[in-house]
Design a protein around this motif. Structure first.
Motif, PDB file in Angstrom:
ATOM      1  N   GLU A 102      15.461  -1.340   0.717  1.00 20.00           N
ATOM      2  CA  GLU A 102      15.335  -0.765   2.009  1.00 20.00           C
ATOM      3  C   GLU A 102      14.068   0.159   2.323  1.00 20.00           C
ATOM      4  OE1 GLU A 102      18.166   1.643   5.227  1.00 20.00           O
ATOM      5  OE2 GLU A 102      19.028   1.012   3.290  1.00 20.00           O
ATOM      6  N   ALA A 103      13.883   0.899   1.139  1.00 19.80           N
ATOM      7  CA  ALA A 103      12.793   1.683   1.433  1.00 19.80           C
ATOM      8  C   ALA A 103      11.296   1.147   1.435  1.00 19.80           C
ATOM      9  CB  ALA A 103      12.723   2.670   0.238  1.00 19.80           C
ATOM     10  N   ILE A 104      11.223  -0.057   0.903  1.00 21.40           N
ATOM     11  CA  ILE A 104      10.025  -0.905   0.924  1.00 21.40           C
ATOM     12  C   ILE A 104       9.735  -0.993   2.197  1.00 21.40           C
ATOM     13  CG2 ILE A 104       9.133  -3.167   0.346  1.00 21.40           C
ATOM     14  CD1 ILE A 104      10.317  -3.010  -2.282  1.00 21.40           C
ATOM     15  N   ASN A 122      10.121   9.573 -11.276  1.00 23.07           N
ATOM     16  CA  ASN A 122       9.024   8.424 -11.168  1.00 23.07           C
ATOM     17  C   ASN A 122       9.527   7.294 -11.663  1.00 23.07           C
ATOM     18  OD1 ASN A 122       7.450   9.989  -9.453  1.00 23.07           O
ATOM     19  ND2 ASN A 122       6.616  10.994 -11.316  1.00 23.07           N
ATOM     20  N   PRO A 123       9.130   5.812 -11.182  1.00 27.67           N
ATOM     21  CA  PRO A 123       9.951   4.897 -11.440  1.00 27.67           C
ATOM     22  C   PRO A 123       8.727   4.486 -12.562  1.00 27.67           C
ATOM     23  CG  PRO A 123       8.948   4.452  -9.595  1.00 27.67           C
ATOM     24  CD  PRO A 123       8.935   5.910  -9.539  1.00 27.67           C
ATOM     25  N   THR A 124       9.169   3.555 -13.666  1.00 27.61           N
ATOM     26  CA  THR A 124       8.427   2.892 -14.577  1.00 27.61           C
ATOM     27  C   THR A 124       7.742   1.620 -13.641  1.00 27.61           C
ATOM     28  OG1 THR A 124       9.385   3.538 -16.471  1.00 27.61           O
ATOM     29  CG2 THR A 124       8.014   1.921 -16.886  1.00 27.61           C
ATOM     30  N   ARG A 125       6.529   1.624 -13.609  1.00 21.27           N
ATOM     31  CA  ARG A 125       6.055   0.383 -12.893  1.00 21.27           C
ATOM     32  C   ARG A 125       5.201  -0.450 -13.641  1.00 21.27           C
ATOM     33  NH1 ARG A 125       1.945  -1.803  -9.898  1.00 21.27           N
ATOM     34  NH2 ARG A 125       2.250  -2.587  -7.799  1.00 21.27           N
ATOM     35  N   ALA A 126       5.335  -1.779 -13.702  1.00 22.41           N
ATOM     36  CA  ALA A 126       4.600  -2.687 -14.304  1.00 22.41           C
ATOM     37  C   ALA A 126       4.132  -3.936 -13.736  1.00 22.41           C
ATOM     38  CB  ALA A 126       5.492  -2.710 -15.936  1.00 22.41           C
ATOM     39  N   ARG A 182       2.671   2.385   1.451  1.00 25.24           N
ATOM     40  CA  ARG A 182       2.101   1.869   0.177  1.00 25.24           C
ATOM     41  C   ARG A 182       3.268   2.113  -0.801  1.00 25.24           C
ATOM     42  NH1 ARG A 182      -1.514   6.872  -1.280  1.00 25.24           N
ATOM     43  NH2 ARG A 182       0.612   8.076  -0.871  1.00 25.24           N
ATOM     44  N   ASP A 183       2.703   1.511  -2.055  1.00 26.03           N
ATOM     45  CA  ASP A 183       4.213   1.228  -2.853  1.00 26.03           C
ATOM     46  C   ASP A 183       4.197   2.892  -3.478  1.00 26.03           C
ATOM     47  OD1 ASP A 183       3.693  -1.338  -2.932  1.00 26.03           O
ATOM     48  OD2 ASP A 183       3.055  -1.561  -5.035  1.00 26.03           O
ATOM     49  N   GLU A 184       3.091   3.734  -3.589  1.00 32.08           N
ATOM     50  CA  GLU A 184       3.496   5.177  -3.953  1.00 32.08           C
ATOM     51  C   GLU A 184       4.344   5.873  -3.021  1.00 32.08           C
ATOM     52  OE1 GLU A 184      -0.341   3.900  -5.428  1.00 32.08           O
ATOM     53  OE2 GLU A 184       0.640   3.796  -3.159  1.00 32.08           O
ATOM     54  N   ASP A 185       4.568   5.493  -1.779  1.00 36.07           N
ATOM     55  CA  ASP A 185       5.547   6.042  -0.634  1.00 36.07           C
ATOM     56  C   ASP A 185       6.850   5.760  -0.711  1.00 36.07           C
ATOM     57  OD1 ASP A 185       3.045   7.238   0.198  1.00 36.07           O
ATOM     58  OD2 ASP A 185       2.757   5.748   1.639  1.00 36.07           O
ATOM     59  N   ILE A 186       7.213   4.628  -1.501  1.00 36.33           N
ATOM     60  CA  ILE A 186       8.575   4.015  -1.505  1.00 36.33           C
ATOM     61  C   ILE A 186       9.769   4.977  -1.944  1.00 36.33           C
ATOM     62  CG2 ILE A 186      10.218   2.118  -2.428  1.00 36.33           C
ATOM     63  CD1 ILE A 186       7.541   0.526  -2.614  1.00 36.33           C
ATOM     64  N   ALA A 187       9.427   5.891  -2.858  1.00 36.84           N
ATOM     65  CA  ALA A 187      10.521   6.658  -3.552  1.00 36.84           C
ATOM     66  C   ALA A 187      10.813   7.752  -2.262  1.00 36.84           C
ATOM     67  CB  ALA A 187       9.830   7.435  -4.669  1.00 36.84           C
ATOM     68  N   GLU A 244      22.087  19.319   4.155  1.00 40.06           N
ATOM     69  CA  GLU A 244      21.174  18.989   2.964  1.00 40.06           C
ATOM     70  C   GLU A 244      21.455  17.702   2.488  1.00 40.06           C
ATOM     71  OE1 GLU A 244      20.042  20.929  -1.150  1.00 40.06           O
ATOM     72  OE2 GLU A 244      21.256  21.955   0.144  1.00 40.06           O
ATOM     73  N   ALA A 245      22.705  17.316   2.168  1.00 43.50           N
ATOM     74  CA  ALA A 245      23.207  16.039   1.743  1.00 43.50           C
ATOM     75  C   ALA A 245      22.642  14.805   2.466  1.00 43.50           C
ATOM     76  CB  ALA A 245      24.687  16.019   1.605  1.00 43.50           C
ATOM     77  N   LEU A 246      22.765  15.074   3.811  1.00 46.89           N
ATOM     78  CA  LEU A 246      22.308  13.866   4.661  1.00 46.89           C
ATOM     79  C   LEU A 246      20.791  13.666   4.517  1.00 46.89           C
ATOM     80  CD1 LEU A 246      24.474  14.281   7.845  1.00 46.89           C
ATOM     81  CD2 LEU A 246      24.811  12.669   6.169  1.00 46.89           C
ATOM     82  N   ALA A 247      20.093  14.866   4.587  1.00 43.81           N
ATOM     83  CA  ALA A 247      18.677  14.680   4.220  1.00 43.81           C
ATOM     84  C   ALA A 247      18.106  14.046   3.249  1.00 43.81           C
ATOM     85  CB  ALA A 247      18.206  16.224   4.550  1.00 43.81           C
ATOM     86  N   ARG A 248      19.114  14.332   2.136  1.00 51.48           N
ATOM     87  CA  ARG A 248      18.885  13.584   0.799  1.00 51.48           C
ATOM     88  C   ARG A 248      19.432  12.231   0.820  1.00 51.48           C
ATOM     89  NH1 ARG A 248      18.892  18.363  -3.785  1.00 51.48           N
ATOM     90  NH2 ARG A 248      17.270  19.632  -2.775  1.00 51.48           N
ATOM     91  N   LEU A 249      19.041  11.273   1.657  1.00 50.52           N
ATOM     92  CA  LEU A 249      19.846  10.095   1.707  1.00 50.52           C
ATOM     93  C   LEU A 249      19.430   9.229   0.562  1.00 50.52           C
ATOM     94  CD1 LEU A 249      21.615   7.855   3.255  1.00 50.52           C
ATOM     95  CD2 LEU A 249      19.315   7.328   4.411  1.00 50.52           C
ATOM     96  N   ALA A 250      18.132   9.509   0.083  1.00 53.16           N
ATOM     97  CA  ALA A 250      17.733   8.704  -1.094  1.00 53.16           C
ATOM     98  C   ALA A 250      18.298   9.526  -2.360  1.00 53.16           C
ATOM     99  CB  ALA A 250      16.374   8.418  -1.405  1.00 53.16           C
TER     100      ALA A 250
END
Length: 487
Positions: free
Chosen positions: A410-412, A64-68, A417-422, A53-59
């Motif tokens: 790295e996730a970028i 949700n980030p504050t995007r501006a 899409r921007d929505e998929d980065i997280a 589980e810890a590895l699967a949660r690499l991120a």
């Protein structure tokens, strides 16, 4: 905390738009092992995913980030981690403009940013550095949460400079001082191979002393203005404080750091940072018809080395997982480098050539790839390889100070899409932890069999003597880099 500039950034003189540096840096962990790890060959049951589980949660569990979109056109992502004592800021500056196509220009601009940030940050409680990535330069600042506004002010002061001619000239002198008198054979060989794989002009991916010396003031200034235009940049902040607490500092950043002229403003961070997939269509195989001629790099000195490789398509998490697993397995016996960037990756194999049997060294390396492609790996071995690869990334993230902005960057490169980065890193980790032995074998046969898979291979030799070249000519046609191909 005194400001420092990490010595690893001394590689600014070699650009490869982030790729050459990455390929050389990953050489250490990717080198051939003296003893391959022993694995049971009877395993083929489904792996126990509940133990990973810890590895699967690499991120990290990002909220949700504050995007501006600031008034200057700068896209910002603010990642809030409650009670985090340190603020990390990362400015992503794409290098995909025409004025930034030269490795020499990029080397001077990155060095200028490095020196300017370092001098401003000295004794101000902020640590700064620059990093070259595929198709971008990243400016990074770290400081306590109390120094967040000051870090933003430092970035504004450097990036908002309109005409830093004196600083650019100082950076040119520093680049020339750092350039080695004689580049390594490996560096020249990998740079030339990547140029061929991506269809770029010769010499475009490595800063050459003569080219750096010949750069004009107007050329450097045009490159600077293209690089630091906020309308094509992205700022990522990881802090224990909310974005709203720093609106005055962000407004000041937007006021001081503005672009020149009228340029389109891509609404997506991915559109700004990602160059379109490139690479000319190629049709060749290695040691099989139609054969790709072996390129000979003239003028290289040192131990002879053969490099061979190809561009790999990696549009999905599954494709990237298969590429990483293949590298992990191959590197147990071969010196393999892999750099993934969005929808494509570069696969490079480095082969030291025996002075007594250069042709045998080349043939054995290709035979090893063919043999690996033909072998079905037990599923548990693939799962073990995935655990080792992901575990290494988790440890590295921890050693880097739990800087979420590095993971976000790295996730970028793994998102559509921007929505998929997280969720990108977690998706890729989950895909790696569900290995399919049959799918990997099919992928290996298609993409990493240089004799019978998909065409598109290229290879190059550097530092070889006349005797070694004669031996290599026994197995394939030779062609000097930069020469007109014979009909």
């Amino acid at each position: 905390m005194s400001a420092t500039i990490a010595s690893a950034r001394r590689g600014a003189a070699t650009r490869l738009r982030g790729l050459l540096g990455a390929l050389l840096l990953v050489g250490a962990p990717a080198c051939k092992r003296s003893v391959a790890p022993k694995v049971e060959e009877v395993w083929d049951e489904a792996p126990a995913l509940d133990h990973a589980e810890a590895l699967a949660r690499l991120a990290p569990p990002w909220p949700n980030p504050t995007r501006a979109l600031l008034d200057s056109g700068l896209i910002t992502f603010w990642l809030h981690e409650a009670n985090a004592p340190v603020t990390h800021l990362r400015v992503l500056l794409p290098t995909n403009e025409e004025a930034l196509r030269s490795a020499a220009v990029i080397a001077v601009l990155q060095t200028h940013l490095e020196l300017a940030l370092g001098s401003r940050a000295r004794n101000r409680g902020v640590v700064v550095e620059t990093r070259a990535g595929p198709d971008r330069i990243e400016l990074v600042a770290h400081g306590s949460v109390q120094e967040t506004a000051r870090a933003l002010e430092l970035l504004a002061g450097v990036l908002g400079a309109r005409a830093p001619q004196a600083g650019l000239e100082s950076a040119r002198a520093e680049v020339l001082a750092r350039l080695p008198a004689r580049p390594s054979t490996d560096e020249r060989a990998i740079a030339a191979l990547v140029e061929g794989l991506l269809g770029r002009p010769g010499g475009s991916e490595r800063a050459d002393r003569a080219v750096v010396e010949g750069l004009g003031e107007d050329e450097l200034l045009a490159g600077w203005q293209a690089l630091v235009d906020p309308r094509h940049a992205v700022l990522v902040v990881h802090s224990g404080e909310q974005a709203g607490e720093h609106r005055p500092a962000l407004r000041q950043l937007a006021e001081r750091w503005r672009g020149l002229g009228r340029r389109p403003v891509p609404s997506s961070a991915l559109e700004r940072l990602r160059s379109p997939a490139e690479g000319p269509p190629t049709t060749g195989y290695l040691l099989a018809a139609p054969t790709t001629p072996l390129q000979v790099l003239p003028g290289a000195e040192g131990n002879p080395v053969l490099v061979l490789g190809r561009v790999l398509p990696t549009p999905t998490a599954e494709d990237r997982s298969l590429a990483r697993l293949a590298q992990r397995l191959l590197q147990e016996q071969l010196d393999v480098r892999l750099v993934i960037h969005g929808e494509q990756a570069l696969f490079i194999l480095r082969v030291p050539l025996s002075s007594r049997g250069a042709d045998l060294s080349a043939t054995e390396a290709i035979d090893s790839l063919v043999a690996m492609a033909a072998e079905r790996q037990p599923q548990q071995r693939l799962y073990q390889a995935a655990q080792l690869w992901l575990g290494g990334r988790v440890v590295q993230a921890s050693l880097d100070g739990e800087d979420w902005t590095a993971l976000w960057s790295e996730a970028i490169d793994l998102s559509d899409r921007d929505e998929d980065i997280a969720g990108a890193l977690a998706r890729d980790a989950g895909s790696m932890l569900e290995p399919d032995a049959g799918a990997l074998q099919a992928w290996l046969r298609r993409w990493l069999d240089p004799r019978g898979g998909e065409p598109g291979w290229q290879w190059l030799v550097a530092g070889a003597s006349d005797r070694e070249l004669r031996r290599l000519s026994r197995i394939t046609q030779l062609e000097t880099v930069g020469a007109t191909p014979t009909q």
